[in-house]
Motif scaffolding. Structure first.
Motif, PDB file in Angstrom:
ATOM      1  N   VAL A 118     -68.626  66.578 -18.292  1.00 46.44           N
ATOM      2  CA  VAL A 118     -67.963  67.338 -19.360  1.00 46.44           C
ATOM      3  C   VAL A 118     -69.007  67.835 -20.366  1.00 46.44           C
ATOM      4  CG1 VAL A 118     -66.414  67.111 -21.357  1.00 46.44           C
ATOM      5  CG2 VAL A 118     -65.690  66.287 -19.120  1.00 46.44           C
ATOM      6  N   ARG A 119     -69.947  66.984 -20.729  1.00 42.85           N
ATOM      7  CA  ARG A 119     -71.008  67.410 -21.664  1.00 42.85           C
ATOM      8  C   ARG A 119     -71.825  68.544 -21.050  1.00 42.85           C
ATOM      9  NH1 ARG A 119     -71.122  61.839 -22.719  1.00 42.85           N
ATOM     10  NH2 ARG A 119     -72.829  61.451 -21.273  1.00 42.85           N
ATOM     11  N   GLU A 120     -72.132  68.400 -19.748  1.00 41.95           N
ATOM     12  CA  GLU A 120     -72.896  69.461 -19.076  1.00 41.95           C
ATOM     13  C   GLU A 120     -72.101  70.762 -19.046  1.00 41.95           C
ATOM     14  OE1 GLU A 120     -73.852  67.835 -15.237  1.00 41.95           O
ATOM     15  OE2 GLU A 120     -75.384  66.487 -16.046  1.00 41.95           O
ATOM     16  N   MET A 121     -70.774  70.629 -18.753  1.00 42.74           N
ATOM     17  CA  MET A 121     -69.936  71.832 -18.728  1.00 42.74           C
ATOM     18  C   MET A 121     -69.810  72.442 -20.116  1.00 42.74           C
ATOM     19  SD  MET A 121     -66.821  70.984 -16.204  1.00 42.74           S
ATOM     20  CE  MET A 121     -67.058  70.738 -14.480  1.00 42.74           C
ATOM     21  N   ASP A 122     -69.671  71.584 -21.146  1.00 40.55           N
ATOM     22  CA  ASP A 122     -69.632  72.089 -22.518  1.00 40.55           C
ATOM     23  C   ASP A 122     -70.918  72.848 -22.835  1.00 40.55           C
ATOM     24  OD1 ASP A 122     -67.131  71.202 -23.193  1.00 40.55           O
ATOM     25  OD2 ASP A 122     -67.808  69.419 -24.305  1.00 40.55           O
ATOM     26  N   GLN A 123     -72.035  72.258 -22.418  1.00 44.66           N
ATOM     27  CA  GLN A 123     -73.322  72.912 -22.661  1.00 44.66           C
ATOM     28  C   GLN A 123     -73.380  74.240 -21.915  1.00 44.66           C
ATOM     29  OE1 GLN A 123     -75.590  71.856 -24.895  1.00 44.66           O
ATOM     30  NE2 GLN A 123     -76.615  73.778 -24.517  1.00 44.66           N
ATOM     31  N   LEU A 124     -72.901  74.228 -20.655  1.00 41.79           N
ATOM     32  CA  LEU A 124     -72.902  75.468 -19.877  1.00 41.79           C
ATOM     33  C   LEU A 124     -71.992  76.509 -20.539  1.00 41.79           C
ATOM     34  CD1 LEU A 124     -72.793  74.163 -16.199  1.00 41.79           C
ATOM     35  CD2 LEU A 124     -74.690  75.346 -17.322  1.00 41.79           C
ATOM     36  N   LEU A 125     -70.808  76.030 -21.022  1.00 39.18           N
ATOM     37  CA  LEU A 125     -69.890  76.966 -21.691  1.00 39.18           C
ATOM     38  C   LEU A 125     -70.517  77.517 -22.966  1.00 39.18           C
ATOM     39  CD1 LEU A 125     -66.415  75.263 -21.282  1.00 39.18           C
ATOM     40  CD2 LEU A 125     -67.117  77.467 -20.360  1.00 39.18           C
ATOM     41  N   ARG A 126     -71.161  76.657 -23.744  1.00 38.22           N
ATOM     42  CA  ARG A 126     -71.823  77.144 -24.960  1.00 38.22           C
ATOM     43  C   ARG A 126     -72.927  78.125 -24.609  1.00 38.22           C
ATOM     44  NH1 ARG A 126     -70.612  71.974 -26.888  1.00 38.22           N
ATOM     45  NH2 ARG A 126     -72.541  70.995 -26.278  1.00 38.22           N
ATOM     46  N   ASN A 127     -73.691  77.750 -23.552  1.00 35.78           N
ATOM     47  CA  ASN A 127     -74.764  78.662 -23.122  1.00 35.78           C
ATOM     48  C   ASN A 127     -74.162  79.986 -22.642  1.00 35.78           C
ATOM     49  OD1 ASN A 127     -76.655  76.743 -23.726  1.00 35.78           O
ATOM     50  ND2 ASN A 127     -76.990  76.095 -21.593  1.00 35.78           N
ATOM     51  N   ALA A 128     -73.027  79.828 -21.884  1.00 36.91           N
ATOM     52  CA  ALA A 128     -72.389  81.062 -21.370  1.00 36.91           C
ATOM     53  C   ALA A 128     -71.838  81.873 -22.533  1.00 36.91           C
ATOM     54  CB  ALA A 128     -71.276  80.699 -20.388  1.00 36.91           C
ATOM     55  N   GLU A 129     -71.259  81.213 -23.538  1.00 38.47           N
ATOM     56  CA  GLU A 129     -70.739  81.904 -24.712  1.00 38.47           C
ATOM     57  C   GLU A 129     -71.863  82.586 -25.461  1.00 38.47           C
ATOM     58  OE1 GLU A 129     -68.379  79.907 -27.857  1.00 38.47           O
ATOM     59  OE2 GLU A 129     -66.985  79.507 -26.215  1.00 38.47           O
ATOM     60  N   ALA A 130     -72.923  81.820 -25.644  1.00 33.56           N
ATOM     61  CA  ALA A 130     -74.077  82.387 -26.350  1.00 33.56           C
ATOM     62  C   ALA A 130     -74.632  83.568 -25.565  1.00 33.56           C
ATOM     63  CB  ALA A 130     -75.145  81.319 -26.549  1.00 33.56           C
ATOM     64  N   ALA A 131     -74.688  83.403 -24.254  1.00 34.25           N
ATOM     65  CA  ALA A 131     -75.205  84.502 -23.413  1.00 34.25           C
ATOM     66  C   ALA A 131     -74.254  85.681 -23.489  1.00 34.25           C
ATOM     67  CB  ALA A 131     -75.373  84.026 -21.978  1.00 34.25           C
ATOM     68  N   SER A 132     -72.953  85.361 -23.499  1.00 37.46           N
ATOM     69  CA  SER A 132     -71.962  86.432 -23.572  1.00 37.46           C
ATOM     70  C   SER A 132     -72.059  87.146 -24.906  1.00 37.46           C
ATOM     71  CB  SER A 132     -70.561  85.837 -23.378  1.00 37.46           C
ATOM     72  OG  SER A 132     -69.572  86.800 -23.598  1.00 37.46           O
ATOM     73  N   GLN A 133     -72.211  86.378 -25.971  1.00 38.05           N
ATOM     74  CA  GLN A 133     -72.351  86.987 -27.291  1.00 38.05           C
ATOM     75  C   GLN A 133     -73.643  87.800 -27.358  1.00 38.05           C
ATOM     76  OE1 GLN A 133     -72.074  83.701 -29.978  1.00 38.05           O
ATOM     77  NE2 GLN A 133     -69.814  83.596 -29.855  1.00 38.05           N
ATOM     78  N   GLU A 134     -74.677  87.227 -26.768  1.00 34.59           N
ATOM     79  CA  GLU A 134     -75.963  87.944 -26.748  1.00 34.59           C
ATOM     80  C   GLU A 134     -75.826  89.211 -25.934  1.00 34.59           C
ATOM     81  OE1 GLU A 134     -79.670  88.884 -27.659  1.00 34.59           O
ATOM     82  OE2 GLU A 134     -78.668  87.132 -28.456  1.00 34.59           O
ATOM     83  N   ALA A 135     -75.105  89.116 -24.829  1.00 33.54           N
ATOM     84  CA  ALA A 135     -74.918  90.288 -23.978  1.00 33.54           C
ATOM     85  C   ALA A 135     -74.079  91.320 -24.731  1.00 33.54           C
ATOM     86  CB  ALA A 135     -74.246  89.909 -22.672  1.00 33.54           C
TER      87      ALA A 135
END
Length: 149
Positions: A118-135
């Motif tokens: 769950v922590r890894e998925m949260d991190q992936l989601l945050r990274n994906a969100e950050a990447a999405s926001q960056e994109a």
């Protein structure tokens, strides 16, 4: 002569008296021997009866003690069966507790692994969100750049 006759009579009386005393002594000895013999016979009978009574009492006591020993053995056997039953119940409970303990440990490990995922998925989601926001920012910047008049 009379004196001689008297002396003879005295001697005769003394001899008779001596004979009577000897016979009395002999009869007394015979009587004592017979009494002693009868006494010995009676004593043998008394000893036999006492011995028989002692044997009977010893036999009865032995039987009573044997019954008591048998009762104690039976009680010991019953207690041993109860003890074995209780020991099996304790062993079963201990075994079940060990199984539950292992199961809890396994579930704890699975929980830790799930929490880690769950922590890894949260991190992936945050990274994906950050990447999405960056994109998105990057896209907005490109659109702005492209929309320049």
């Amino acid at each position: 002569m009379q004196e001689k006759a008297r002396a003879n009579d005295t001697t005769a009386v003394a001899n008779i008296q001596h004979e009577v005393e000897a016979r009395l002594k002999q009869e007394r000895a015979s009587f004592v021997a017979e009494v002693n013999r009868q006494h010995e016979i009676e004593m043998k009978e008394v000893r036999r009866q006492v011995s028989e009574e002692v044997r009977r009492q010893v036999h009865e006591e032995k039987q009573a003690l044997q019954r008591e020993v048998d009762g104690l053995r039976e009680e010991k056997s019953h207690q041993q069966i109860q003890l074995n039953y209780k020991q099996r119940a304790i062993d079963t409970q201990r075994s079940e507790a060990e199984v539950r303990q292992r199961e809890m440990e396994r579930l704890r490990e699975e929980k830790e692994e799930a929490e880690q995922r769950v922590r890894e998925m949260d991190q992936l989601l945050r990274n994906a969100e950050a990447a999405s926001q960056e994109a998105e920012r990057s896209l907005e910047e490109r659109e702005e750049v492209l929309n320049i008049p």
